[in-house]
Design a protein around this motif. Structure first.
Motif, PDB file in Angstrom:
ATOM      1  N   LYS A  99      -3.915  -5.232  -6.639  1.00  0.00           N
ATOM      2  CA  LYS A  99      -4.032  -3.936  -6.869  1.00  0.00           C
ATOM      3  C   LYS A  99      -4.263  -4.416  -8.770  1.00  0.00           C
ATOM      4  O   LYS A  99      -4.172  -5.534  -9.063  1.00  0.00           O
ATOM      5  CB  LYS A  99      -2.132  -4.767  -7.005  1.00  0.00           C
ATOM      6  CG  LYS A  99      -1.246  -4.803  -5.817  1.00  0.00           C
ATOM      7  CD  LYS A  99       0.130  -5.185  -6.165  1.00  0.00           C
ATOM      8  CE  LYS A  99       0.246  -5.577  -4.348  1.00  0.00           C
ATOM      9  NZ  LYS A  99       2.120  -5.925  -4.910  1.00  0.00           N
ATOM     10  N   ILE A 119      -5.533  -1.112  -4.334  1.00  0.00           N
ATOM     11  CA  ILE A 119      -4.761   0.336  -5.125  1.00  0.00           C
ATOM     12  C   ILE A 119      -4.830   0.391  -6.655  1.00  0.00           C
ATOM     13  O   ILE A 119      -4.863  -0.582  -7.215  1.00  0.00           O
ATOM     14  CB  ILE A 119      -3.123  -0.442  -4.855  1.00  0.00           C
ATOM     15  CG1 ILE A 119      -2.948  -0.351  -3.317  1.00  0.00           C
ATOM     16  CG2 ILE A 119      -1.879   1.027  -5.591  1.00  0.00           C
ATOM     17  CD1 ILE A 119      -1.880  -1.559  -2.980  1.00  0.00           C
ATOM     18  N   ARG A 148      -6.122   3.190  -2.048  1.00  0.00           N
ATOM     19  CA  ARG A 148      -5.046   4.563  -2.780  1.00  0.00           C
ATOM     20  C   ARG A 148      -5.631   4.358  -3.960  1.00  0.00           C
ATOM     21  O   ARG A 148      -5.056   3.745  -4.636  1.00  0.00           O
ATOM     22  CB  ARG A 148      -3.555   3.887  -2.255  1.00  0.00           C
ATOM     23  CG  ARG A 148      -2.645   4.406  -1.742  1.00  0.00           C
ATOM     24  CD  ARG A 148      -1.139   3.991  -1.642  1.00  0.00           C
ATOM     25  NE  ARG A 148      -0.763   2.658  -2.575  1.00  0.00           N
ATOM     26  CZ  ARG A 148       0.168   2.494  -2.427  1.00  0.00           C
ATOM     27  NH1 ARG A 148       0.533   1.681  -1.139  1.00  0.00           N
ATOM     28  NH2 ARG A 148       1.268   1.823  -2.716  1.00  0.00           N
TER      29      ARG A 148
END
Length: 257
Positions: A99, A119, A148
């Motif tokens: 992340k 992400i 993403r």
């Protein structure tokens, strides 16, 4: 002014990231781990939460950050060349994505880093509202396959980057504050791979996309205004509502004339 913007960004991050995991290490411990890394092999920080830490100017080259949480971390000027930032598969087969939500990446160097499945949302890419060339990050040759993404990469060096299968389409159900979309405006994406990527409503204003691969990508309502698309391949791409106003399309493939 810059300090106020940083404070505002951190406040926004804290308020709107209720699931943030507290950092497992201090910035000093991270620096020590990097300093004691074996020659030729980066430090192992896999699966660690480094959320919210000030990691400016640190050398993470070849470090193992797979499954790490770098949400809200300040990676400005950090060297992440060749770093492993892929999603980790734990023993219970649970997928843990790297992340970088709200991470600060001004001037960070991700050359040849592996960010597959990561992400990257709402990245902080500038001190002000507009991105400046001197603040641009580097993703040359980086691998972001399946990542993403909902962030700005304006002016970034992303030559030869692998963005195949990325999930970067705008969510049209949640646009109350104006269109929030992936933005690659003026980025250098020469020979980048976007095959089978989801890029609906993505913005590529004046981007350098010579020989870029968009085969099978969803480019519905994407905006290539003024982009350089010489030799780009759009074979099998979804192009409903896609804009090519002023784009240079010499030798581009897969476009209906």
């Amino acid at each position: 002014m810059g300090s106020l913007l940083r404070l505002a960004g951190l406040l926004f991050f804290c308020l709107f990231s209720p699931g943030l995991q507290a950092a497992e290490l201090t910035a000093a411990e991270v620096r020590a781990a990097l300093a004691h890394a074996t020659a030729g092999q980066g430090a192992d920080l896999s699966g660690k939460s480094l959320a919210g830490l000030d990691l400016q100017n640190l050398d993470f080259s070849k470090a193992n950050l797979s499954g790490a949480d770098l949400s809200g971390a300040n990676l400005s000027n950090a060297d992440l060349r060749g770093a492993n930032l892929v999603s980790a598969n734990l023993t219970d087969a649970k997928l843990v994505r790297v992340k970088l939500n709200f991470a600060w990446i001004m001037r960070a160097n991700f050359t040849r880093a592996d960010l597959s499945g990561a992400i990257l949302e709402t990245l902080v890419v500038s001190q002000g509202m507009e991105t400046r060339s001197e603040e641009a990050a580097i993703f040359a040759g980086a691998k972001l396959a399946g990542a993403r993404i909902m962030a700005r990469f304006s002016l970034d060096d992303m030559r030869g980057a692998d963005l195949s299968g990325i999930m970067a389409s705008a969510d049209m159900r949640n646009q109350s504050m104006g269109l929030i979309r992936a933005d690659f405006s003026q980025a250098n994406l020469e020979a980048a791979h976007f095959d089978n990527a989801f890029l609906a409503y993505a913005k590529f204003h004046f981007a350098k996309l010579q020989k870029a691969d968009f085969r099978g990508a969803d480019l519905s309502h994407a905006d290539f205004t003024g982009a350089y698309l010489i030799g780009a391949d759009f074979t099998g791409a979804k192009l409903a509502g896609t804009k090519f106003d002023g784009a240079v399309l010499t030798d581009a493939k897969g476009l209906r004339q």
